[in-house]
Design an enzyme around this catalytic site. Structure first.
Site, PDB file in Angstrom:
ATOM      1  N   ARG A 219       0.845  -1.207   0.000  1.00 15.51           N
ATOM      2  CA  ARG A 219       0.000   0.000   0.000  1.00 15.51           C
ATOM      3  C   ARG A 219       0.875   1.250   0.000  1.00 15.51           C
ATOM      4  NH1 ARG A 219      -3.082  -2.572   4.888  1.00 15.51           N
ATOM      5  NH2 ARG A 219      -4.599  -3.847   3.812  1.00 15.51           N
ATOM      6  N   PHE A 235     -11.612  -5.514  -5.074  1.00 12.84           N
ATOM      7  CA  PHE A 235     -11.501  -6.390  -3.893  1.00 12.84           C
ATOM      8  C   PHE A 235     -10.917  -5.573  -2.731  1.00 12.84           C
ATOM      9  CE2 PHE A 235     -10.717  -8.771  -7.787  1.00 12.84           C
ATOM     10  CZ  PHE A 235     -11.663  -9.777  -7.738  1.00 12.84           C
ATOM     11  N   ASP A 257     -16.050  -3.958  -3.729  1.00 13.58           N
ATOM     12  CA  ASP A 257     -15.998  -5.243  -3.019  1.00 13.58           C
ATOM     13  C   ASP A 257     -17.404  -5.828  -3.025  1.00 13.58           C
ATOM     14  OD1 ASP A 257     -13.811  -6.554  -0.815  1.00 13.58           O
ATOM     15  OD2 ASP A 257     -15.887  -7.230  -0.629  1.00 13.58           O
ATOM     16  N   ALA A 287     -16.775  -8.229  -8.791  1.00 16.68           N
ATOM     17  CA  ALA A 287     -15.675  -7.653  -9.559  1.00 16.68           C
ATOM     18  C   ALA A 287     -15.915  -7.750 -11.064  1.00 16.68           C
ATOM     19  CB  ALA A 287     -14.377  -8.361  -9.187  1.00 16.68           C
ATOM     20  N   ASP A 312      -6.709  -7.362  -5.861  1.00 18.41           N
ATOM     21  CA  ASP A 312      -6.239  -8.148  -4.707  1.00 18.41           C
ATOM     22  C   ASP A 312      -7.338  -9.129  -4.293  1.00 18.41           C
ATOM     23  OD1 ASP A 312      -4.771  -9.045  -2.551  1.00 18.41           O
ATOM     24  OD2 ASP A 312      -5.319  -7.375  -1.248  1.00 18.41           O
ATOM     25  N   CYS A 352      -2.951 -14.303  -3.294  1.00 16.69           N
ATOM     26  CA  CYS A 352      -2.579 -14.733  -1.937  1.00 16.69           C
ATOM     27  C   CYS A 352      -2.821 -16.234  -1.775  1.00 16.69           C
ATOM     28  CB  CYS A 352      -3.346 -13.935  -0.894  1.00 16.69           C
ATOM     29  SG  CYS A 352      -5.124 -14.096  -1.041  1.00 16.69           S
TER      30      CYS A 352
HETATM   31  N1  SAH Z   1      -7.202  -5.558  -0.690  1.00 15.52           N
HETATM   32  C1  SAH Z   1      -7.757  -5.811   0.607  1.00 15.52           C
HETATM   33  C2  SAH Z   1      -7.880  -7.288   0.930  1.00 15.52           C
HETATM   34  C3  SAH Z   1      -8.707  -8.077  -0.056  1.00 15.52           C
HETATM   35  S1  SAH Z   1      -9.361  -9.556   0.588  1.00 15.52           S
HETATM   36  C4  SAH Z   1      -6.946  -5.076   1.664  1.00 15.52           C
HETATM   37  O1  SAH Z   1      -5.932  -4.449   1.325  1.00 15.52           O
HETATM   38  O2  SAH Z   1      -7.338  -5.127   2.828  1.00 15.52           O
HETATM   39  C5  SAH Z   1     -10.419 -10.047  -0.705  1.00 15.52           C
HETATM   40  C6  SAH Z   1     -11.736  -9.304  -0.785  1.00 15.52           C
HETATM   41  O3  SAH Z   1     -12.389  -9.724  -1.985  1.00 15.52           O
HETATM   42  C7  SAH Z   1     -12.722  -9.577   0.340  1.00 15.52           C
HETATM   43  O4  SAH Z   1     -13.040  -8.368   0.979  1.00 15.52           O
HETATM   44  C8  SAH Z   1     -13.967 -10.151  -0.357  1.00 15.52           C
HETATM   45  O5  SAH Z   1     -15.194  -9.674   0.193  1.00 15.52           O
HETATM   46  C9  SAH Z   1     -13.800  -9.661  -1.770  1.00 15.52           C
HETATM   47  N2  SAH Z   1     -14.447 -10.470  -2.827  1.00 15.52           N
HETATM   48  C10 SAH Z   1     -14.541 -11.808  -2.886  1.00 15.52           C
HETATM   49  N3  SAH Z   1     -15.145 -12.181  -4.044  1.00 15.52           N
HETATM   50  C11 SAH Z   1     -15.420 -11.043  -4.729  1.00 15.52           C
HETATM   51  C12 SAH Z   1     -16.015 -10.765  -5.994  1.00 15.52           C
HETATM   52  N4  SAH Z   1     -16.460 -11.739  -6.767  1.00 15.52           N
HETATM   53  N5  SAH Z   1     -16.119  -9.485  -6.386  1.00 15.52           N
HETATM   54  C13 SAH Z   1     -15.677  -8.483  -5.590  1.00 15.52           C
HETATM   55  N6  SAH Z   1     -15.106  -8.686  -4.382  1.00 15.52           N
HETATM   56  C14 SAH Z   1     -14.971  -9.948  -3.958  1.00 15.52           C
END
Ligand code: SAH
Length: 408
Positions: A219, A235, A257, A287, A312, A352
């Site tokens: 970040r 995400f 998200d 997404a 992410d 991840c």
């Molecule tokens: N980038 C974030 C962490 C991401 S964790 C940070 O820096 O804190 C992954 C995230 O993806 C979760 O919050 C989850 O709710 C979201 N997610 C899962 N499937 C998704 C989808 N199909 N479309 C959008 N978001 C999604």
């Protein structure tokens, strides 16, 4: 203590400090006289001996292909102050890494095998430690762990235990899997500070321990690239990247998200750090729907392409069988994002999934780039930060990887 005796030569990996003993490596189990069961019980501490009977380690017994997770090498028993010693060493490392500062009170204190405590995760958020057990052995020691934490970290007021989703289900588990181990629950929200920015941490309702501390340094890198750019944070969860992008001077930031709760947290975090900002918009949306323009946007947000996109996603492959599908997912997602980047734009893309190594991930992103046919260069290769150390004898501890791409 019961003793697990290994087959000939199977001690070699233990002598090289690999922290797991697989069930196939075991020749026999010698039970203590008067032991009331016919085999060790899930989570109990056992000795590990080589084929000659010499004890070489001590660890937690576990049902499954990983039969013992080693706690200490070259000893027959854990010292009385074992938990104190290990947690103090981890705390000292975090201090020496410069992570404990007035403008940073959020970090991972214990990263499982990376801190020689297999199956244990502890994240620190200001005056609260959130403890997560991934093995029944760690679950059984949760009170000793909480005691050591409060004795060692002067700032701690609460230790919250959150293992509902992480404990294996191969044997019944006694005792609460979730709840405060020490401290008094309060209705006051917790605001933790990461590199001078504030984040609301909700360990009760939030995902994992409440926040993704592993992206702190990535970040900070993004902040350096954000100035004057239209940023799309896919995400976003609690909006870590979005808040850094705003501090970096982004022209606009869009956070996406699928979880509506996450979007509430992003909005709260943006409002806390930049109460006057008018350039941030957040969408609770899938997404792919968002990238395929299936989402309604407000008038001042009708941007079709972005100068900077962050991808992410959650782990697409939770185990090895899921790798082919996961790779397809990464290819599709990255291709879609690359299409949406303006010439001269930047993509921060992550995986991840522990089961996908960095070569596989890079190949998936390469295939996506070739599919779209843009000229792309790699600017940075990213990974998990130093408070998520990888034990060199346990490469399985490496999970986060990322690429920063320059898209022409
Ligand atoms: N980038 C974030 C962490 C991401 S964790 C940070 O820096 O804190 C992954 C995230 O993806 C979760 O919050 C989850 O709710 C979201 N997610 C899962 N499937 C998704 C989808 N199909 N479309 C959008 N978001 C999604």
């Amino acid at each position: 203590m019961n003793t697990v005796v290994l087959k000939p030569h199977k001690e070699e990996s233990v002598l090289r400090f690999h922290p797991w003993v697989f069930s196939g490596a075991i020749a026999k189990i010698i039970l203590d006289k008067n032991y009331p069961h016919s085999q060790p019980q899930e989570g109990e501490v056992v000795k590990v001996a080589d084929s000659t009977g010499k004890v070489i380690a001590v660890g937690h017994w576990q049902i499954g292909s990983i039969a013992v997770r080693i706690l200490a090498f070259g000893t027959e028993a854990l010292p009385a102050d074992f938990w104190h010693q290990r947690i103090a060493a981890a705390w000292q490392l975090r201090q020496s890494l410069g992570l404990v500062r007035p403008d940073n009170n959020t970090f991972r204190l214990i990263h499982g095998e990376g801190d020689f405590l297999p199956g244990l995760v502890v994240d620190i958020y200001a005056d609260t430690a959130v403890v997560q057990a991934h093995s029944v052995g760690m679950h059984l020691h949760r009170h000793e762990i909480a005691q050591a934490l409060t004795a060692i970290l002067p700032q701690l007021k609460n230790v919250y235990y959150k293992s509902d989703d992480t404990l294996p289900f191969k044997a019944p588990v006694t005792g609460d899997k979730t709840g405060y181990l020490t401290g008094v629950p309060t209705d006051e929200p917790c605001w933790a500070t990461e590199n001078g920015l504030q984040f609301r941490i909700d360990w009760l309702q939030g995902q994992k321990t409440g926040f993704f501390v592993d992206q702190r340094e990535n970040r900070a890198l993004l902040e350096r690239y954000a100035n004057g750019r239209n940023v799309l944070n896919m995400f976003c969860y609690t909006g870590g990247f979005s808040v850094y992008a705003l501090r970096g001077g982004a022209k606009s930031v869009t956070s996406v998200d699928v979880s509506a709760k996450a979007i509430d947290l992003v909005n709260a975090n943006v409002a806390r750090n930049f109460p006057d900002s008018t350039v941030h918009h957040a969408h609770a949306a899938d997404a792919f729907d968002f990238l395929n323009e299936k989402i309604e946007k407000c008038e001042n947000e009708k941007i079709k392409t972005y100068d900077l996109i962050i991808l992410d996603p959650p782990a697409f492959a939770k185990h090895r069988d899921a790798i082919p599908n996961a790779l397809r997912g990464y290819r599709r997602l990255n291709a879609k994002a690359i299409e949406k980047i303006k010439p001269g734009g930047i993509l921060f893309t992550f995986s991840c999934s522990q089961a996908i190594d960095k070569e596989m991930f890079r190949l998936a992103v390469f295939t996506a780039a070739a599919q779209v046919g843009r000229k792309i260069r790699i600017l940075h290769q990213l990974h998990q930060p130093a408070d998520h150390p990888v034990n060199i004898y346990h490469p399985e501890g490496e999970y986060l990887k990322g690429l920063v791409l320059y898209v022409e």
